[in-house]
Design a protein around this motif. Structure first.
Motif, PDB file in Angstrom:
ATOM      1  N   PRO A  10       0.669  -1.480  -0.495  1.00  0.00           N
ATOM      2  CA  PRO A  10       0.000  -0.401   0.044  1.00  0.00           C
ATOM      3  C   PRO A  10       0.243   1.093   0.631  1.00  0.00           C
ATOM      4  O   PRO A  10       0.217   2.466  -1.280  1.00  0.00           O
ATOM      5  N   PHE A  11       2.085   1.450   0.777  1.00  0.00           N
ATOM      6  CA  PHE A  11       2.399   2.766   1.023  1.00  0.00           C
ATOM      7  C   PHE A  11       3.920   2.208   0.539  1.00  0.00           C
ATOM      8  O   PHE A  11       4.872   2.876   0.804  1.00  0.00           O
ATOM      9  N   GLY A  12       4.007   2.104  -1.077  1.00  0.00           N
ATOM     10  CA  GLY A  12       5.276   2.245  -2.072  1.00  0.00           C
ATOM     11  C   GLY A  12       4.822   2.364  -3.052  1.00  0.00           C
ATOM     12  O   GLY A  12       3.510   3.312  -2.853  1.00  0.00           O
ATOM     13  N   THR A  13       5.824   3.206  -3.826  1.00  0.00           N
ATOM     14  CA  THR A  13       5.197   3.949  -5.250  1.00  0.00           C
ATOM     15  C   THR A  13       5.417   3.757  -6.346  1.00  0.00           C
ATOM     16  O   THR A  13       5.690   3.874  -7.445  1.00  0.00           O
ATOM     17  N   PHE A  14       5.187   2.117  -6.493  1.00  0.00           N
ATOM     18  CA  PHE A  14       4.983   1.720  -8.074  1.00  0.00           C
ATOM     19  C   PHE A  14       4.017   2.434  -8.876  1.00  0.00           C
ATOM     20  O   PHE A  14       4.824   2.214  -9.912  1.00  0.00           O
TER      21      PHE A  14
END
Length: 395
Positions: free
Chosen positions: A42-46
């Protein structure tokens, strides 16, 4: 016994159901905030990194993994937009100076972090805080063209952070929360701009998968020039640089240590090979069995020779010769007389005269108690001649 097998079957079936349920159980959601460009949590920037071409359709996206000083001082650095989305920011004096030079040439730098540190906070008099205890803090833009009638709202306290203090004489507020606190500001340096955004989780996968949140993130990035040829994604500040955690990394980082390691490895290999060759168990040499027949004959001959009992030797040779006639030619040689000469010659195929000579010599030696060497030699010669003429030698 049947009940026991039934219990075992039921227990096995329950165990199988449990194993299948555990195997198919969904993995728990990882809510850690990594802001890593390749993370799909959820809090990655993929999603943001993957869709940068939608924001900047004509640009080449490049990831950088060096300090700001190294990147901005590189003469090959092309004009464009530079993005830093990280958990914290730490720019040294030299980093900040080179970044300002890059911006002043007409480029844009966009920074969104939780923890602001280094020369940015000192030079721009920046101080950050959060709306603790508030629920659903809305955010919006100050530009009427971008501002929405209703504030953008984010759950999980994504937009709680704001800039509590900043240099109002130099900064321009371009975004604020529903409490009137600035969360998005910009600075002008020469021909370019520096953008500071207080809520990095706005650009995470969790936010961008919601239409309203994605709209807000797109408008925030719209302040960056869209027609640039290059977009740079900073990995250094977020510590996204793949590092070699192997204990051998020190050796491979230096050529001298690397060659020393290879030489030590080769020497150890040679030592092991040498030790294996030197200490291996010696295979014993198995001597072939010796043919002791000749030795036995020699020993027996010496015994007889030392005893000088020629009569005994002659008797044994005649006895052995008689046994040979019986087994090979079926001749009973009990008495060697005149009547034995003709059957001997006929059955063995030897000359009649020679047969007579052999029989007479044997008949002469049988009663003798003393036999001379010469008489024994003649006997041996006659018997050997018999073997040759009869063709029965060795049979």
């Amino acid at each position: 016994m049947k009940d026991f097998k039934l219990y075992i079957g039921i227990a096995s079936a329950l165990m199988l159901v449990y194993v299948i349920a555990q195997y198919n159980k969904p993995n728990p959601v990882n809510w850690s905030t990594t802001l890593y460009y390749n993370d799909k949590i959820p809090f990655g920037t993929f999603v943001l990194y993957d869709r940068l071409y939608d924001f900047f359709p004509d640009a080449d996206v490049t990831r950088t993994n060096q300090s700001a000083y190294s990147v901005f001082s590189d003469t090959t650095m092309m004009p464009g937009n530079y993005l830093i989305i990280a958990n914290n920011l730490e720019l040294s004096k030299d980093d900040y100076a080179e970044m300002v030079k890059y911006i002043s040439k007409g480029n844009s730098v966009f920074i969104s972090v939780f923890d602001w540190g280094g020369m940015v906070t000192d030079t721009l008099k920046l101080n950050q805080s959060a709306e603790f205890g508030k629920k659903a803090v809305g955010v919006n833009f100050t530009n009427p063209k971008l501002k929405r009638a209703e504030n953008y709202t984010f759950d999980k306290h994504i937009t709680d952070q704001y800039f509590k203090k900043f240099d109002t004489t130099r900064a321009t507020v371009i975004g604020q929360n529903s409490l009137g606190h600035a969360n998005f500001i910009s600075y002008t340096f020469g021909k370019g701009k520096l953008f500071l955004f207080a809520n990095p989780q706005v650009f995470t996968n969790y936010s961008l998968l919601k239409p309203a949140s994605a709209d807000y993130a797109q408008k925030a990035l719209s302040y960056l020039p869209a027609g640039v040829d290059n977009v740079y994604w900073d990995q250094y500040q977020n510590h996204d640089i793949p590092t070699d955690e192997s204990p051998m990394r020190v050796f491979f980082q230096h050529a001298a240590l690397q060659w020393a390691y290879y030489l030590a490895l080769a020497s150890m290999l040679l030592f092991v090979v040498y030790e294996i060759k030197r200490r291996q168990r010696i295979i014993p040499v198995v001597e072939p069995l010796k043919n002791s027949t000749l030795e036995f004959v020699t020993v027996v001959g010496k015994v007889y020779y030392e005893q000088r009992d020629n009569a005994n030797i002659a008797a044994k040779k005649i006895l052995y010769f008689s046994e040979h006639l019986r087994t090979v030619f079926n001749l009973k040689a009990g008495v060697y007389n005149q009547e034995f000469i003709t059957p001997l010659a006929n059955k063995t195929g030897i000359d009649l005269l020679f047969a007579g000579e052999l029989v007479r010599h044997i008949n002469y030696l049988l009663p003798q108690k003393h036999v001379t060497d010469r008489e024994l030699i003649v006997l041996n010669q006659l018997i050997e001649k018999f073997y040759i003429q009869s063709g029965s030698h060795g049979k």
